[in-house]
Motif scaffolding. Structure first.
Motif, PDB file in Angstrom:
ATOM      1  N   TYR A   4       8.963  -6.590   2.968  1.00  0.00           N
ATOM      2  CA  TYR A   4       8.394  -6.004   1.753  1.00  0.00           C
ATOM      3  C   TYR A   4       7.631  -7.059   0.950  1.00  0.00           C
ATOM      4  CZ  TYR A   4       9.896  -1.145   1.600  1.00  0.00           C
ATOM      5  OH  TYR A   4      10.023   0.208   1.836  1.00  0.00           O
ATOM      6  N   GLU A   5       8.201  -8.237   0.826  1.00  0.00           N
ATOM      7  CA  GLU A   5       7.514  -9.295   0.085  1.00  0.00           C
ATOM      8  C   GLU A   5       6.191  -9.658   0.741  1.00  0.00           C
ATOM      9  OE1 GLU A   5      10.513 -12.280  -0.166  1.00  0.00           O
ATOM     10  OE2 GLU A   5      11.651 -11.219  -1.723  1.00  0.00           O
ATOM     11  N   ASP A   6       6.149  -9.605   2.065  1.00  0.00           N
ATOM     12  CA  ASP A   6       4.901  -9.877   2.780  1.00  0.00           C
ATOM     13  C   ASP A   6       3.876  -8.778   2.485  1.00  0.00           C
ATOM     14  OD1 ASP A   6       3.590 -11.760   4.311  1.00  0.00           O
ATOM     15  OD2 ASP A   6       4.077 -10.799   6.231  1.00  0.00           O
ATOM     16  N   VAL A   7       4.324  -7.538   2.436  1.00  0.00           N
ATOM     17  CA  VAL A   7       3.440  -6.420   2.088  1.00  0.00           C
ATOM     18  C   VAL A   7       2.869  -6.618   0.690  1.00  0.00           C
ATOM     19  CG1 VAL A   7       3.455  -3.968   1.431  1.00  0.00           C
ATOM     20  CG2 VAL A   7       4.397  -4.675   3.643  1.00  0.00           C
ATOM     21  N   PHE A   8       3.728  -6.963  -0.253  1.00  0.00           N
ATOM     22  CA  PHE A   8       3.268  -7.132  -1.633  1.00  0.00           C
ATOM     23  C   PHE A   8       2.247  -8.272  -1.741  1.00  0.00           C
ATOM     24  CE2 PHE A   8       7.753  -5.595  -2.854  1.00  0.00           C
ATOM     25  CZ  PHE A   8       7.392  -4.281  -2.650  1.00  0.00           C
ATOM     26  N   GLU A   9       2.420  -9.294  -0.905  1.00  0.00           N
ATOM     27  CA  GLU A   9       1.494 -10.424  -0.944  1.00  0.00           C
ATOM     28  C   GLU A   9       0.128 -10.042  -0.393  1.00  0.00           C
ATOM     29  OE1 GLU A   9       0.964 -14.945   0.893  1.00  0.00           O
ATOM     30  OE2 GLU A   9       2.901 -13.920   1.096  1.00  0.00           O
ATOM     31  N   HIS A  10       0.092  -9.209   0.648  1.00  0.00           N
ATOM     32  CA  HIS A  10      -1.163  -8.963   1.352  1.00  0.00           C
ATOM     33  C   HIS A  10      -1.803  -7.607   1.043  1.00  0.00           C
ATOM     34  CE1 HIS A  10       0.613 -12.178   3.898  1.00  0.00           C
ATOM     35  NE2 HIS A  10      -0.646 -12.568   3.980  1.00  0.00           N
ATOM     36  N   CYS A  11      -1.070  -6.697   0.444  1.00  0.00           N
ATOM     37  CA  CYS A  11      -1.609  -5.350   0.192  1.00  0.00           C
ATOM     38  C   CYS A  11      -1.400  -4.948  -1.259  1.00  0.00           C
ATOM     39  CB  CYS A  11      -0.948  -4.331   1.122  1.00  0.00           C
ATOM     40  SG  CYS A  11      -1.335  -4.569   2.867  1.00  0.00           S
ATOM     41  N   SER A  12      -1.989  -5.719  -2.150  1.00  0.00           N
ATOM     42  CA  SER A  12      -1.848  -5.434  -3.579  1.00  0.00           C
ATOM     43  C   SER A  12      -3.195  -5.361  -4.286  1.00  0.00           C
ATOM     44  CB  SER A  12      -0.949  -6.489  -4.247  1.00  0.00           C
ATOM     45  OG  SER A  12       0.396  -6.329  -3.854  1.00  0.00           O
ATOM     46  N   GLU A  13      -4.256  -5.052  -3.538  1.00  0.00           N
ATOM     47  CA  GLU A  13      -5.525  -4.778  -4.217  1.00  0.00           C
ATOM     48  C   GLU A  13      -5.315  -3.649  -5.214  1.00  0.00           C
ATOM     49  OE1 GLU A  13      -8.878  -4.104  -1.729  1.00  0.00           O
ATOM     50  OE2 GLU A  13      -8.561  -5.918  -0.527  1.00  0.00           O
ATOM     51  N   ILE A  14      -4.583  -2.631  -4.778  1.00  0.00           N
ATOM     52  CA  ILE A  14      -4.046  -1.622  -5.686  1.00  0.00           C
ATOM     53  C   ILE A  14      -2.613  -2.056  -5.950  1.00  0.00           C
ATOM     54  CG2 ILE A  14      -3.369   0.798  -5.939  1.00  0.00           C
ATOM     55  CD1 ILE A  14      -5.718   1.420  -4.000  1.00  0.00           C
ATOM     56  N   PRO A  15      -2.294  -2.404  -7.185  1.00  0.00           N
ATOM     57  CA  PRO A  15      -1.001  -3.044  -7.450  1.00  0.00           C
ATOM     58  C   PRO A  15       0.191  -2.121  -7.215  1.00  0.00           C
ATOM     59  CG  PRO A  15      -2.118  -2.524  -9.505  1.00  0.00           C
ATOM     60  CD  PRO A  15      -3.105  -2.265  -8.409  1.00  0.00           C
ATOM     61  N   TRP A  16       1.274  -2.731  -6.811  1.00  0.00           N
ATOM     62  CA  TRP A  16       2.533  -2.017  -6.660  1.00  0.00           C
ATOM     63  C   TRP A  16       3.235  -1.906  -8.013  1.00  0.00           C
ATOM     64  CZ3 TRP A  16       4.539   0.277  -2.315  1.00  0.00           C
ATOM     65  CH2 TRP A  16       3.861   0.028  -1.110  1.00  0.00           C
ATOM     66  N   ILE A  17       3.912  -0.802  -8.199  1.00  0.00           N
ATOM     67  CA  ILE A  17       4.746  -0.599  -9.386  1.00  0.00           C
ATOM     68  C   ILE A  17       6.196  -0.705  -8.946  1.00  0.00           C
ATOM     69  CG2 ILE A  17       5.396   1.009 -11.236  1.00  0.00           C
ATOM     70  CD1 ILE A  17       2.586   2.295 -10.816  1.00  0.00           C
ATOM     71  N   LEU A  18       6.871  -1.737  -9.411  1.00  0.00           N
ATOM     72  CA  LEU A  18       8.276  -1.908  -9.065  1.00  0.00           C
ATOM     73  C   LEU A  18       9.124  -1.010  -9.955  1.00  0.00           C
ATOM     74  CD1 LEU A  18      10.236  -4.858  -7.884  1.00  0.00           C
ATOM     75  CD2 LEU A  18      11.073  -3.786  -9.981  1.00  0.00           C
TER      76      LEU A  18
END
Length: 249
Positions: A199-213
């Motif tokens: 998940y941390e890898d996803v957040f690092e590489h796929c956050s052009e559209i930001p994630w909402i935690l």
């Protein structure tokens, strides 16, 4: 977003459950109004992505937030193990078919991110393939936003290991939840650290559209965070009902 282990899975201590539930109820009334305008205006779409570990509350969020909206304007797609047909296509094929129509709110209960999460944890996707998929995912989300007026909200339901175990045990003990039980869930829970890393890898590489935690240990707060984010997005769109068309009279 930082290390998930350092981020709280619970509501801020100063918040009162009753107050937050009251606010959520009022937001749901407003969301129902705005969804109607979104549907009538039919020029923009909403894609809601719900990601989280087993028992993090994805189904409950759909039921308790989106269940208050007009079902004619909401669609839900769940992505489980790919079928034989789906495996013969690129990994986004089965997902793209469910991209929302303008005027609609589309919910992904799990999503295209499963193909860079569970596949990596189980060794079906190596790092090089995962990074190619990261780029494809970013392109896919960019395509939806720039070519179909789709606004994407990506939620990660952040549950603690202790709360997850408690909820999984409830599936064994509560007859009304037996239907949810799967021995696989407990085996997957034992891969906790691997999932956190992925998940941390996803957040690092796929956050052009930001994630909402979304802190997800308390359902009342989880629902508030999701409803609030959706409300803010809809209110930002300056939606309006179409003018009366008298051209065919």
């Amino acid at each position: 977003m930082g290390r998930l282990s350092t981020l709280s899975t619970r509501a801020p201590k100063e918040l009162e459950k009753k107050d937050i539930k009251d606010k959520t109820g009022k937001m749901l009334e407003r969301l129902n109004e705005l969804q109607n305008v979104l549907f009538a205006d039919s020029s923009q779409a909403i894609l809601v992505i719900l990601q989280g570990l087993d028992a993090s509350g994805k189904d409950g969020a759909i039921r308790n937030v989106f269940g208050h909206l007009n079902p004619q304007g909401v669609m839900v797609a769940s992505f489980k193990v790919p079928t034989d047909e789906e495996k013969k296509h690129d990994f986004l094929w089965r997902v793209h078919r469910h991209a929302p129509l303008t005027g609609m709110i589309q919910i992904f209960n799990r999503s295209h991110y499963e193909d860079v999460l569970v596949t990596r944890v189980h060794g079906h996707c190596d790092d090089a393939t995962a990074h190619r998929r990261f780029r494809a995912i970013n392109d896919f989300e960019r395509l939806l936003t720039t070519h179909n007026n789709t606004h994407i909200l990506k939620f990660y339901l952040h549950i603690s290991r202790e709360e997850q175990q408690e909820r999984l045990n409830e599936r064994l003990e509560d007859p009304t939840k037996h239907w949810k039980y799967s021995g696989k869930d407990f085996r997957e829970a034992n891969r906790w650290d691997q999932y956190m890393n992925m998940y941390e890898d996803v957040f690092e590489h796929c956050s052009e559209i930001p994630w909402i935690l979304v802190p997800a240990d308390q359902n009342w707060y989880k629902e508030y965070v999701i409803a609030n984010a959706l409300l803010e997005k809809l209110e930002s769109l300056n939606l309006k009902y179409p003018d009366l068309d008298t051209s065919h009279q």
